[in-house]
Design an enzyme around this catalytic site. Structure first.
Site, PDB file in Angstrom:
ATOM      1  N   HIS A   1     -52.913  89.589  -2.642  1.00  0.00           N
ATOM      2  CA  HIS A   1     -53.491  89.080  -1.395  1.00  0.00           C
ATOM      3  C   HIS A   1     -52.698  89.447  -0.151  1.00  0.00           C
ATOM      4  O   HIS A   1     -53.140  89.189   0.962  1.00  0.00           O
ATOM      5  CB  HIS A   1     -53.619  87.552  -1.445  1.00  0.00           C
TER       6      HIS A   1
ATOM      7  N   GLU B   1     -54.835  79.736 -13.248  1.00  0.00           N
ATOM      8  CA  GLU B   1     -55.498  79.331 -12.014  1.00  0.00           C
ATOM      9  C   GLU B   1     -57.019  79.280 -12.137  1.00  0.00           C
ATOM     10  O   GLU B   1     -57.726  79.227 -11.136  1.00  0.00           O
ATOM     11  CB  GLU B   1     -55.099  80.270 -10.874  1.00  0.00           C
TER      12      GLU B   1
ATOM     13  N   ASP C   1     -56.265  78.455  -6.137  1.00  0.00           N
ATOM     14  CA  ASP C   1     -57.391  78.806  -7.004  1.00  0.00           C
ATOM     15  C   ASP C   1     -57.627  77.743  -8.072  1.00  0.00           C
ATOM     16  O   ASP C   1     -58.777  77.450  -8.412  1.00  0.00           O
ATOM     17  CB  ASP C   1     -57.151  80.167  -7.665  1.00  0.00           C
TER      18      ASP C   1
END
Length: 259
Positions: free
Chosen positions: A47, A149, A175
């Protein structure tokens, strides 16, 4: 870290470790962070705003500090991405969105050489410079950490934790919260379910004898999670702290103007 007790050995030994998260492609900033004394510095290849060519610069910056171990969160369970990350000299990979024991096994094998895995011997690149050219010795110094997650991962939690040669599981609370029904990260209505899941994860990791980590918003939260049974915790990120500190100084300056 000493020559006889490296990051990999400390992680596998379930020592308490504290790390920091790097999202920005800023080697000079990463080097400063790496000199502070964190046990590891995690570089976000999923990310973060850092593209794959930046991974090696980040590892160079971390190693320049000679205090922290560099690990890379790869974009997925793809063995090619995992091998590329390790060729930079990273001491481990964090693999996101692992949903099953089968996926965990694919990730682990991608970090090991034959006969235990599928990793290609890197040859004259940075990994050889840092860790040598003997496959078994390299494998001993490299760790595979998979993220818990998703709801699917919770369903196979014990099986994932029992994956041979897996060093650790790592919680992505954002998440995981969404997977548990949160409307947004930090949703108070989902907090009881999240805490229950975190207890399940630490217990499963302990049963399997592997390390268990979590990403935290700040140092105080990291300390609390370590007391709750996590063995390693990552503190915030460079991009978050950059914004926070800039906002604090702006507010202080504006207050001075008003005075």
């Amino acid at each position: 870290m000493t020559a006889t007790k490296t990051f990999a050995h400390r992680l596998r030994g379930r020592e308490r470790l504290v790390g920091y998260w790097i999202a920005l492609d800023n080697p000079a900033g990463t080097e400063r962070i790496a000199r502070l004394g964190y046990d590891y510095v995690g570089v976000d290849g999923q990310h973060g705003v850092m593209s794959q060519p930046g991974w090696q610069s980040a590892m160079l910056a971390v190693d320049a500090g000679q205090r922290s171990a560099g690990v890379i969160r790869v974009p997925s369970v793809d063995p090619i991405a995992i091998g590329t990350a390790l060729d930079t000299g990273a001491r481990g990979v964090i693999v996101p969105m692992v949903n099953s024991a089968q996926e965990a096994a694919v990730a682990v094998r991608a970090t090991r050489h034959w006969p235990a895995g599928t990793r290609s011997l890197s040859g004259p690149v940075r990994a050889e410079l840092r860790l040598g050219a003997v496959p078994a010795e390299i494998d001993d110094e490299v760790v595979c950490i998979v993220m818990i997650e998703t709801a699917a991962a919770l369903d196979e939690l014990d099986e994932i934790c029992a994956t041979p040669d897996l060093a650790a599981v790592y919680v992505g609370p954002a998440d995981l919260s969404v997977a548990l029904g949160a409307r947004f990260f930090g949703d108070p209505e989902a907090q009881p379910a999240l805490e229950k899941a975190l207890h399940r994860i630490t217990a499963a990791a302990e049963r399997a004898g592997i390390a268990c980590g979590i990403h935290c918003l700040d140092g105080a939260s990291a300390a609390a999670r370590l007391e709750q049974g996590f063995t390693f915790a990552t503190v915030s990120s460079d991009i978050t702290h950059l914004q926070q500190i800039a906002a604090e100084h702006l507010a202080a300056a504006r207050t001075g103007e008003q005075g």
